[in-house]
Design an enzyme around this catalytic site. Structure first.
Site, PDB file in Angstrom:
ATOM      1  N   LYS A  70       0.830  -1.201   0.000  1.00 13.63           N
ATOM      2  CA  LYS A  70       0.000   0.000   0.000  1.00 13.63           C
ATOM      3  C   LYS A  70       0.865   1.252   0.000  1.00 13.63           C
ATOM      4  O   LYS A  70       0.625   2.188  -0.765  1.00 13.63           O
ATOM      5  CB  LYS A  70      -0.960  -0.031   1.183  1.00 13.63           C
ATOM      6  CG  LYS A  70      -1.956  -1.194   1.069  1.00 13.63           C
ATOM      7  CD  LYS A  70      -2.813  -1.364   2.266  1.00 13.63           C
ATOM      8  CE  LYS A  70      -3.813  -2.497   2.051  1.00 13.63           C
ATOM      9  NZ  LYS A  70      -3.152  -3.812   1.856  1.00 13.63           N
ATOM     10  N   LYS A  73      -7.570   1.062   5.405  1.00 15.80           N
ATOM     11  CA  LYS A  73      -6.872  -0.170   5.055  1.00 15.80           C
ATOM     12  C   LYS A  73      -5.704  -0.411   6.002  1.00 15.80           C
ATOM     13  O   LYS A  73      -4.823   0.453   6.138  1.00 15.80           O
ATOM     14  CB  LYS A  73      -6.313  -0.078   3.629  1.00 15.80           C
ATOM     15  CG  LYS A  73      -7.341   0.143   2.541  1.00 15.80           C
ATOM     16  CD  LYS A  73      -6.650   0.237   1.184  1.00 15.80           C
ATOM     17  CE  LYS A  73      -7.632   0.415   0.038  1.00 15.80           C
ATOM     18  NZ  LYS A  73      -6.925   0.493  -1.266  1.00 15.80           N
ATOM     19  N   ARG A 125      -7.538  -5.758 -11.620  1.00 16.03           N
ATOM     20  CA  ARG A 125      -6.198  -6.285 -11.348  1.00 16.03           C
ATOM     21  C   ARG A 125      -5.450  -6.405 -12.674  1.00 16.03           C
ATOM     22  O   ARG A 125      -5.897  -7.087 -13.588  1.00 16.03           O
ATOM     23  CB  ARG A 125      -6.297  -7.644 -10.653  1.00 16.03           C
ATOM     24  CG  ARG A 125      -5.021  -8.493 -10.638  1.00 16.03           C
ATOM     25  CD  ARG A 125      -3.838  -7.838  -9.928  1.00 16.03           C
ATOM     26  NE  ARG A 125      -4.126  -7.461  -8.572  1.00 16.03           N
ATOM     27  CZ  ARG A 125      -3.963  -8.251  -7.510  1.00 16.03           C
ATOM     28  NH1 ARG A 125      -3.547  -9.491  -7.681  1.00 16.03           N
ATOM     29  NH2 ARG A 125      -4.232  -7.807  -6.290  1.00 16.03           N
ATOM     30  N   ARG A 175     -12.757  -7.179 -11.198  1.00 17.87           N
ATOM     31  CA  ARG A 175     -13.349  -7.877 -10.054  1.00 17.87           C
ATOM     32  C   ARG A 175     -14.500  -7.025  -9.525  1.00 17.87           C
ATOM     33  O   ARG A 175     -14.281  -5.935  -9.004  1.00 17.87           O
ATOM     34  CB  ARG A 175     -12.282  -8.099  -8.977  1.00 17.87           C
ATOM     35  CG  ARG A 175     -11.083  -8.891  -9.493  1.00 17.87           C
ATOM     36  CD  ARG A 175      -9.924  -8.873  -8.526  1.00 17.87           C
ATOM     37  NE  ARG A 175      -9.413  -7.534  -8.320  1.00 17.87           N
ATOM     38  CZ  ARG A 175      -8.430  -7.233  -7.464  1.00 17.87           C
ATOM     39  NH1 ARG A 175      -7.868  -8.167  -6.734  1.00 17.87           N
ATOM     40  NH2 ARG A 175      -8.026  -5.985  -7.334  1.00 17.87           N
ATOM     41  N   ARG A 229     -15.940  -4.210  -1.135  1.00 13.68           N
ATOM     42  CA  ARG A 229     -14.656  -4.845  -1.440  1.00 13.68           C
ATOM     43  C   ARG A 229     -14.832  -5.792  -2.624  1.00 13.68           C
ATOM     44  O   ARG A 229     -15.778  -6.576  -2.665  1.00 13.68           O
ATOM     45  CB  ARG A 229     -14.129  -5.613  -0.227  1.00 13.68           C
ATOM     46  CG  ARG A 229     -13.828  -4.743   0.979  1.00 13.68           C
ATOM     47  CD  ARG A 229     -13.466  -5.601   2.181  1.00 13.68           C
ATOM     48  NE  ARG A 229     -14.555  -6.492   2.550  1.00 13.68           N
ATOM     49  CZ  ARG A 229     -14.459  -7.458   3.453  1.00 13.68           C
ATOM     50  NH1 ARG A 229     -13.303  -7.681   4.064  1.00 13.68           N
ATOM     51  NH2 ARG A 229     -15.504  -8.222   3.735  1.00 13.68           N
ATOM     52  N   ASP A 271      -3.622  -2.726  -8.703  1.00  9.50           N
ATOM     53  CA  ASP A 271      -5.074  -2.586  -8.625  1.00  9.50           C
ATOM     54  C   ASP A 271      -5.455  -1.161  -9.016  1.00  9.50           C
ATOM     55  O   ASP A 271      -4.860  -0.191  -8.513  1.00  9.50           O
ATOM     56  CB  ASP A 271      -5.576  -2.893  -7.217  1.00  9.50           C
ATOM     57  CG  ASP A 271      -5.303  -4.337  -6.819  1.00  9.50           C
ATOM     58  OD1 ASP A 271      -5.154  -5.190  -7.714  1.00  9.50           O
ATOM     59  OD2 ASP A 271      -5.232  -4.615  -5.605  1.00  9.50           O
ATOM     60  N   GLU A 274      -3.261  -0.053  -5.320  1.00  8.98           N
ATOM     61  CA  GLU A 274      -2.209  -0.806  -4.648  1.00  8.98           C
ATOM     62  C   GLU A 274      -1.241  -1.370  -5.680  1.00  8.98           C
ATOM     63  O   GLU A 274      -1.583  -1.523  -6.855  1.00  8.98           O
ATOM     64  CB  GLU A 274      -2.787  -1.966  -3.824  1.00  8.98           C
ATOM     65  CG  GLU A 274      -3.664  -1.541  -2.668  1.00  8.98           C
ATOM     66  CD  GLU A 274      -4.150  -2.731  -1.842  1.00  8.98           C
ATOM     67  OE1 GLU A 274      -3.603  -3.844  -2.021  1.00  8.98           O
ATOM     68  OE2 GLU A 274      -5.078  -2.548  -1.042  1.00  8.98           O
ATOM     69  N   ASN A 334       0.913  -4.791  -5.778  1.00  9.07           N
ATOM     70  CA  ASN A 334       1.109  -6.070  -5.103  1.00  9.07           C
ATOM     71  C   ASN A 334       2.371  -6.739  -5.624  1.00  9.07           C
ATOM     72  O   ASN A 334       2.471  -7.038  -6.821  1.00  9.07           O
ATOM     73  CB  ASN A 334      -0.102  -6.972  -5.340  1.00  9.07           C
ATOM     74  CG  ASN A 334      -1.378  -6.353  -4.778  1.00  9.07           C
ATOM     75  OD1 ASN A 334      -1.674  -6.500  -3.613  1.00  9.07           O
ATOM     76  ND2 ASN A 334      -2.119  -5.642  -5.624  1.00  9.07           N
TER      77      ASN A 334
END
Length: 334
Positions: free
Chosen positions: A148, A183, A233, A247, A255, A295, A303, A305
């Site tokens: 993050k 978060k 994503r 998503r 979420r 994301d 974010e 990842n």
């Protein structure tokens, strides 16, 4: 049967393989692709890593060692409803204690949390790097990049954000932006993410809870209503976007993570999303972040990842993109 590690071998540091869900797990997809490319796949856990003096080479200092097992993976295909998993889907051979530099490529694919065991594991993998092993992703970068906080390098691409442990600061931010998402910095798969708003009853108590009484910082972000249409994503290899999956949150949920019920959908990248990828690419390549999942919500970076990005199975099934094979092909071409 005795199997020897060598130039055509790849080691995957993962959670115990029997716990993985082959129909969804990106590590399994990458292992199968490596096997299709003629590579011998080996697996281990963090507990299988060690450091010891190399026999006959005391001047080299301690090197990294691994207790690894060769694995054979059954082929899989998919239909409209998902991937079809044969039984058994893997077979393990006997474990062997080997120097880590027996493997040209080592994938660090242990799922978070990034706890003490994870951090010590990156240090042991770093010893292997000194002897020519390529670790994906680079251990030092795994330690340096919080998934993050790392995105804040490009805060101009993000929704308004604040990282703080102070209830007063977080309260002011919520008052300024209305709806906000909170978060935990060490969270994964949407766990612990909550939504609130300025003036909400009990907001201060909630902030005290998520900051552990102002001991731990959290990330607060302005809520993006467009998340109802999905959180995208995007999977990048050496900074290049190879595929994406949208998503969509389930009814009554904000979420969109697949682990909390988000529904995967086929998607294409927008020009804005390609510009975000291009902005990130130089830093990702420079810091050895070979395989990354970002994301994006409504054209805003959320974010980055880097530990064990997911989404390969969904991209392959819904987008018809052989993403795992493309990833291994790129790796072997380097």
């Amino acid at each position: 049967m005795s199997i020897t590690a060598g130039a055509a071998s790849q080691l995957f540091v993962i959670d115990p393989i029997a716990r993985l869900n082959p129909a969804k797990d990106s590590s399994v997809a990458l292992m199968q692709a490596a096997q299709r490319a003629g590579q011998q796949v080996w697996v281990c856990t963090l507990a299988d890593l060690s450091a010891a003096e190399s026999p006959g080479k005391p001047s080299d200092g301690h090197g990294a060692w691994v207790r690894a097992q060769p694995v054979s993976l059954a082929p899989m295909d998919h239909g409209p409803e998902g991937w079809r998993v044969p039984e058994p889907w893997f077979e393990l051979d006997e474990p062997q204690l080997l120097p880590l530099d027996a493997f040209p490529f080592v994938w660090m694919r242990k799922d978070p949390p990034v706890d003490e065991a994870y951090l010590y594991g990156t240090h042991l993998l770093g010893l292997g790097e000194r002897h020519g092993v390529r670790v994906l992703n680079r251990p030092a970068s795994l330690r340096a990049w919080n998934e993050k906080l790392g995105a804040l390098r490009w805060s101009h691409l993000m929704a308004p954000s604040l990282v703080s442990s102070q209830v007063e600061q977080l309260t002011v931010f919520a008052d300024q932006h209305g709806d906000v998402v909170l978060k935990p910095l060490g969270g994964r798969a949407g766990q612990g993410v909550v939504r609130s708003h300025g003036g909400a009853p009990g907001l201060r108590a909630l902030l005290e809870l998520v900051t552990d009484q102002q001991r731990l910082p959290v990330m607060a972000q302005a809520f993006l209503p467009a998340v109802s249409a999905g959180d995208k994503r995007i999977l990048l290899v050496e900074g290049d976007p190879l595929g994406a999956v949208n998503r969509r949150p389930m009814a009554g949920e904000f979420r969109s993570n697949l682990a909390v019920g988000g529904a995967p959908e086929a998607t294409e990248l927008t020009e804005t999303e390609r510009q975000i990828c291009a902005a990130l690419a130089p830093a990702l390549k420079a810091e050895g972040l070979f395989f990354v999942g970002i994301d994006v919500i409504d054209g805003r970076l959320s974010e980055i990842n880097v530990t064990s990005p997911t989404g390969v199975r969904e991209v392959e099934r819904l987008g018809g993109i052989p993403l795992a094979d493309q990833t291994i092909e790129r790796l072997l071409a380097t």
